[in-house]
Design a protein around this motif. Sequence first.
Motif, mmCIF file in Angstrom:
data_model
loop_
_atom_site.group_PDB
_atom_site.id
_atom_site.type_symbol
_atom_site.label_atom_id
_atom_site.label_comp_id
_atom_site.label_asym_id
_atom_site.label_seq_id
_atom_site.Cartn_x
_atom_site.Cartn_y
_atom_site.Cartn_z
ATOM 1 N N GLY A 127 0.832 -1.200 0.000
ATOM 2 C CA GLY A 127 0.000 0.000 0.000
ATOM 3 C C GLY A 127 0.866 1.249 0.000
ATOM 4 N N GLU A 128 0.231 2.370 0.332
ATOM 5 C CA GLU A 128 0.953 3.655 0.255
ATOM 6 C C GLU A 128 1.652 3.990 1.573
ATOM 7 N N GLY A 129 0.863 4.102 2.622
ATOM 8 C CA GLY A 129 1.420 4.464 3.924
ATOM 9 C C GLY A 129 0.323 4.368 4.953
ATOM 10 N N PRO A 130 0.696 4.296 6.222
ATOM 11 C CA PRO A 130 -0.311 4.137 7.272
ATOM 12 C C PRO A 130 -1.268 5.319 7.350
ATOM 13 N N ASP A 132 -5.648 4.846 11.829
ATOM 14 C CA ASP A 132 -5.821 3.592 12.586
ATOM 15 C C ASP A 132 -4.534 2.790 12.619
ATOM 16 N N GLU A 133 -3.845 2.758 11.479
ATOM 17 C CA GLU A 133 -2.607 1.992 11.382
ATOM 18 C C GLU A 133 -1.526 2.629 12.268
ATOM 19 N N ASP A 134 -1.501 3.965 12.269
ATOM 20 C CA ASP A 134 -0.537 4.712 13.085
ATOM 21 C C ASP A 134 -0.769 4.432 14.576
ATOM 22 N N LEU A 181 -0.069 -1.452 12.835
ATOM 23 C CA LEU A 181 -0.335 -2.550 11.884
ATOM 24 C C LEU A 181 -0.901 -1.984 10.585
ATOM 25 N N PRO A 182 -0.553 -2.604 9.454
ATOM 26 C CA PRO A 182 -1.035 -2.059 8.182
ATOM 27 C C PRO A 182 -2.490 -2.450 7.892
ATOM 28 N N PHE A 183 -3.180 -1.575 7.204
ATOM 29 C CA PHE A 183 -4.520 -1.859 6.689
ATOM 30 C C PHE A 183 -5.451 -2.458 7.750
ATOM 31 N N VAL A 184 -5.645 -1.698 8.823
ATOM 32 C CA VAL A 184 -6.588 -2.126 9.857
ATOM 33 C C VAL A 184 -7.807 -1.202 9.947
ATOM 34 N N CYS A 207 2.306 -4.711 3.471
ATOM 35 C CA CYS A 207 3.143 -3.612 3.969
ATOM 36 C C CYS A 207 2.897 -2.367 3.125
ATOM 37 N N ASN A 208 3.662 -1.341 3.376
ATOM 38 C CA ASN A 208 3.464 -0.060 2.707
ATOM 39 C C ASN A 208 4.774 0.494 2.170
ATOM 40 N N VAL A 209 4.659 1.471 1.290
ATOM 41 C CA VAL A 209 5.868 2.138 0.784
ATOM 42 C C VAL A 209 6.529 2.921 1.915
ATOM 43 N N TYR A 233 -6.385 -0.832 -7.993
ATOM 44 C CA TYR A 233 -6.817 0.353 -7.263
ATOM 45 C C TYR A 233 -6.575 0.195 -5.766
ATOM 46 N N HIS A 234 -6.276 1.314 -5.126
ATOM 47 C CA HIS A 234 -6.136 1.314 -3.670
ATOM 48 C C HIS A 234 -7.530 1.145 -3.059
ATOM 49 N N PRO A 235 -7.654 0.342 -1.987
ATOM 50 C CA PRO A 235 -8.979 0.160 -1.382
ATOM 51 C C PRO A 235 -9.657 1.471 -0.967
#
Length: 246
Positions: free
Chosen positions: A97-100, A103-105, A109-112, A142-144, A216-218
């Motif tokens: 993905g792109e970045g947190p 919620d992720e921050d 955790l990614p994509f929560v 994970c993210n960039v 596409y990004h979610p």
Amino acid sequence: MNRERLRQALEFYRDLGIDEIRLAERREAARPAPVETVIAEVKKEPVVELPPLAPAEDTMEAIRADIGDCRRCRLCEQRNKIVFGAGNEQAPLVFVGEGPGADEDAQGLPFVGRAGQLLTQMIEGTSAKEGIPIQRADVYICNVVKCRPPENRTPQPDEMEICGQFLFRQLMAIRPKAICALGSTAAKALLGTKDVVMRLRGQWHKWRDIPVMVTYHPSYLLRPYNQNAKREAWEDLKKVLHYVYD
Ligand code: URA
């Protein structure tokens, strides 16, 4: 260092966008210089401080340790938690993905968040429908960039370059059979293209020798007017899942 290792080393630096290495690579291609000469050029005149090459036996543990309490770019200033990535570290499929987000921050955790819930539905719904027995926990996500950009803005090129070295090391350590790039930032980081997702999606590209599907990004799919994109994202995911798990 043999030629193949040298080529991989040059590619690694090229992926980070370091032009001077490209120059050395071009010279190496044009005039078959002894490998030592090319390495000497690379060593003599680094324009930026080069990150260490991924060790041959790089591990996720070592990458995480190298990130440490990262202060390498401005994104550290407002983050709460570094979001390294999650899932199966031996997965044959990695989503980038792109970045947190917020919620992720908060959770590290990614994509929560909402986009993450949609991503889970996409992975688990599509695989169930296609008779592929996998869950979200079976892939790696994970993210960039590993720290949340303020106000969820798009990561800036220098942030992507600095954090990209850790993404590339993660991908090299996992060596998945395929990568799914979610959205334009991931596509840009992996493929070095500014092309829009609409044009990149649906076909295979490559990061090094690993096939990459862009979709596409979610978060984009959560917008109500993007229903057509939703159908296309499902098509893309079907392709990826069959390629990886059939
Ligand atoms: N969007 C992303 O790109 N990554 C996340 O982890 C969450 C939202």
